[in-house]
Scaffold this motif. Structure first.
Motif, PDB file in Angstrom:
ATOM      1  N   MET A   8      -9.270  11.033  -4.457  1.00 42.14           N
ATOM      2  CA  MET A   8      -8.231  11.982  -4.061  1.00 42.14           C
ATOM      3  C   MET A   8      -8.394  13.307  -4.807  1.00 42.14           C
ATOM      4  O   MET A   8      -8.175  14.378  -4.221  1.00 42.14           O
ATOM      5  CB  MET A   8      -6.834  11.396  -4.291  1.00 42.14           C
ATOM      6  CG  MET A   8      -6.510  10.248  -3.345  1.00 42.14           C
ATOM      7  SD  MET A   8      -6.795  10.619  -1.594  1.00 42.14           S
ATOM      8  CE  MET A   8      -5.632  11.932  -1.321  1.00 42.14           C
ATOM      9  N   LEU A  21       0.829  -1.201   0.000  1.00 41.21           N
ATOM     10  CA  LEU A  21       0.000   0.000   0.000  1.00 41.21           C
ATOM     11  C   LEU A  21       0.867   1.256   0.000  1.00 41.21           C
ATOM     12  O   LEU A  21       0.591   2.222  -0.731  1.00 41.21           O
ATOM     13  CB  LEU A  21      -0.931  -0.017   1.214  1.00 41.21           C
ATOM     14  CG  LEU A  21      -2.072   0.969   1.252  1.00 41.21           C
ATOM     15  CD1 LEU A  21      -2.956   0.859   0.020  1.00 41.21           C
ATOM     16  CD2 LEU A  21      -2.903   0.754   2.498  1.00 41.21           C
ATOM     17  N   ALA A  22       1.937   1.236   0.765  1.00 39.31           N
ATOM     18  CA  ALA A  22       2.864   2.371   0.794  1.00 39.31           C
ATOM     19  C   ALA A  22       3.507   2.579  -0.573  1.00 39.31           C
ATOM     20  O   ALA A  22       3.689   3.724  -1.008  1.00 39.31           O
ATOM     21  CB  ALA A  22       3.937   2.151   1.862  1.00 39.31           C
ATOM     22  N   ILE A  67      -9.628   5.264  -6.357  1.00 36.20           N
ATOM     23  CA  ILE A  67      -8.674   5.924  -5.453  1.00 36.20           C
ATOM     24  C   ILE A  67      -8.309   7.294  -6.009  1.00 36.20           C
ATOM     25  O   ILE A  67      -8.334   8.303  -5.295  1.00 36.20           O
ATOM     26  CB  ILE A  67      -7.388   5.074  -5.286  1.00 36.20           C
ATOM     27  CG1 ILE A  67      -7.673   3.823  -4.483  1.00 36.20           C
ATOM     28  CG2 ILE A  67      -6.272   5.891  -4.634  1.00 36.20           C
ATOM     29  CD1 ILE A  67      -6.534   2.810  -4.527  1.00 36.20           C
ATOM     30  N   LEU A  98       1.975   7.478  -6.346  1.00 33.93           N
ATOM     31  CA  LEU A  98       1.105   8.638  -6.512  1.00 33.93           C
ATOM     32  C   LEU A  98       1.761   9.925  -6.020  1.00 33.93           C
ATOM     33  O   LEU A  98       1.210  11.002  -6.194  1.00 33.93           O
ATOM     34  CB  LEU A  98      -0.220   8.416  -5.776  1.00 33.93           C
ATOM     35  CG  LEU A  98      -1.084   7.266  -6.307  1.00 33.93           C
ATOM     36  CD1 LEU A  98      -2.286   7.050  -5.400  1.00 33.93           C
ATOM     37  CD2 LEU A  98      -1.508   7.523  -7.732  1.00 33.93           C
ATOM     38  N   GLY A  99       2.924   9.803  -5.420  1.00 35.42           N
ATOM     39  CA  GLY A  99       3.640  10.967  -4.901  1.00 35.42           C
ATOM     40  C   GLY A  99       4.499  11.678  -5.938  1.00 35.42           C
ATOM     41  O   GLY A  99       5.175  12.644  -5.625  1.00 35.42           O
ATOM     42  N   ILE A 107       2.133   1.968  -3.471  1.00 39.37           N
ATOM     43  CA  ILE A 107       1.132   2.608  -4.335  1.00 39.37           C
ATOM     44  C   ILE A 107       1.051   4.100  -4.034  1.00 39.37           C
ATOM     45  O   ILE A 107       1.049   4.934  -4.941  1.00 39.37           O
ATOM     46  CB  ILE A 107      -0.243   1.926  -4.202  1.00 39.37           C
ATOM     47  CG1 ILE A 107      -0.175   0.539  -4.833  1.00 39.37           C
ATOM     48  CG2 ILE A 107      -1.339   2.760  -4.852  1.00 39.37           C
ATOM     49  CD1 ILE A 107      -1.399  -0.321  -4.633  1.00 39.37           C
ATOM     50  N   PHE A 108       1.013   4.449  -2.754  1.00 42.80           N
ATOM     51  CA  PHE A 108       0.964   5.869  -2.406  1.00 42.80           C
ATOM     52  C   PHE A 108       2.258   6.587  -2.805  1.00 42.80           C
ATOM     53  O   PHE A 108       2.235   7.752  -3.190  1.00 42.80           O
ATOM     54  CB  PHE A 108       0.652   6.062  -0.924  1.00 42.80           C
ATOM     55  CG  PHE A 108      -0.808   5.881  -0.621  1.00 42.80           C
ATOM     56  CD1 PHE A 108      -1.750   6.790  -1.073  1.00 42.80           C
ATOM     57  CD2 PHE A 108      -1.242   4.788   0.098  1.00 42.80           C
ATOM     58  CE1 PHE A 108      -3.099   6.628  -0.811  1.00 42.80           C
ATOM     59  CE2 PHE A 108      -2.594   4.608   0.372  1.00 42.80           C
ATOM     60  CZ  PHE A 108      -3.523   5.534  -0.086  1.00 42.80           C
ATOM     61  N   LYS A 109       3.381   5.879  -2.737  1.00 41.45           N
ATOM     62  CA  LYS A 109       4.648   6.465  -3.183  1.00 41.45           C
ATOM     63  C   LYS A 109       4.581   6.740  -4.693  1.00 41.45           C
ATOM     64  O   LYS A 109       5.046   7.783  -5.153  1.00 41.45           O
ATOM     65  CB  LYS A 109       5.811   5.529  -2.863  1.00 41.45           C
ATOM     66  CG  LYS A 109       7.152   6.128  -3.165  1.00 41.45           C
ATOM     67  CD  LYS A 109       8.365   5.321  -2.707  1.00 41.45           C
ATOM     68  CE  LYS A 109       8.158   3.877  -2.468  1.00 41.45           C
ATOM     69  NZ  LYS A 109       9.381   3.129  -2.211  1.00 41.45           N
TER      70      LYS A 109
END
Length: 120
Positions: free
Chosen positions: A113, A35-36, A109, A42-43, A38-40
């Motif tokens: 956002m 999960l981290a 997602i 998106l960063g 995926i968020f990375k």
């Protein structure tokens, strides 16, 4: 463990039994890491632009380079990164490779956002 928690907590705490239950139900390490990742992904603003573009339309690499005003090598690198995380998928027709979002979860997602950003 209960004694240690009682010594460190005041009357506003949830209590030992709730903390123990939460600890037992904690997200698995490999799931948290995925999960981290995926968020990375998106960063990065370039990857966000790619996802936003693919949210609207399936495109080949060349068309993405035109939309993003970037070189093919840079776009291909970002697409490979996103593909490895199952954020985008590819479809080959002859020599042309088309990219789209992998599934509706990624779309949800991203749209959530975007709405969050517009709301704030």
């Amino acid at each position: 463990m209960e004694k240690v928690l009682q010594e460190q907590c005041d009357e506003t705490c949830e209590g030992t039994s709730n903390v123990i239950t939460l600890k037992q139900n904690l997200i698995a390490e490999h799931t948290a890491a995925g999960l981290a990742d995926i968020f990375k992904a998106l960063g990065d603003p370039t990857r966000v632009k790619i996802i936003y573009t693919l949210l609207q339309n399936e495109l080949c690499v060349h068309d993405l380079t035109v939309v993003l005003d970037m070189g093919q090598s840079a776009v291909s690198h970002q697409l490979r990164y996103l593909r490895n995380l199952w954020i985008v998928k590819r479809r080959k027709v002859g020599k042309t490779v088309f990219y789209s979002l992998d599934d509706e979860h990624i779309e949800q997602i991203f749209v959530q956002m975007l709405q969050h950003m517009k709301h704030g």
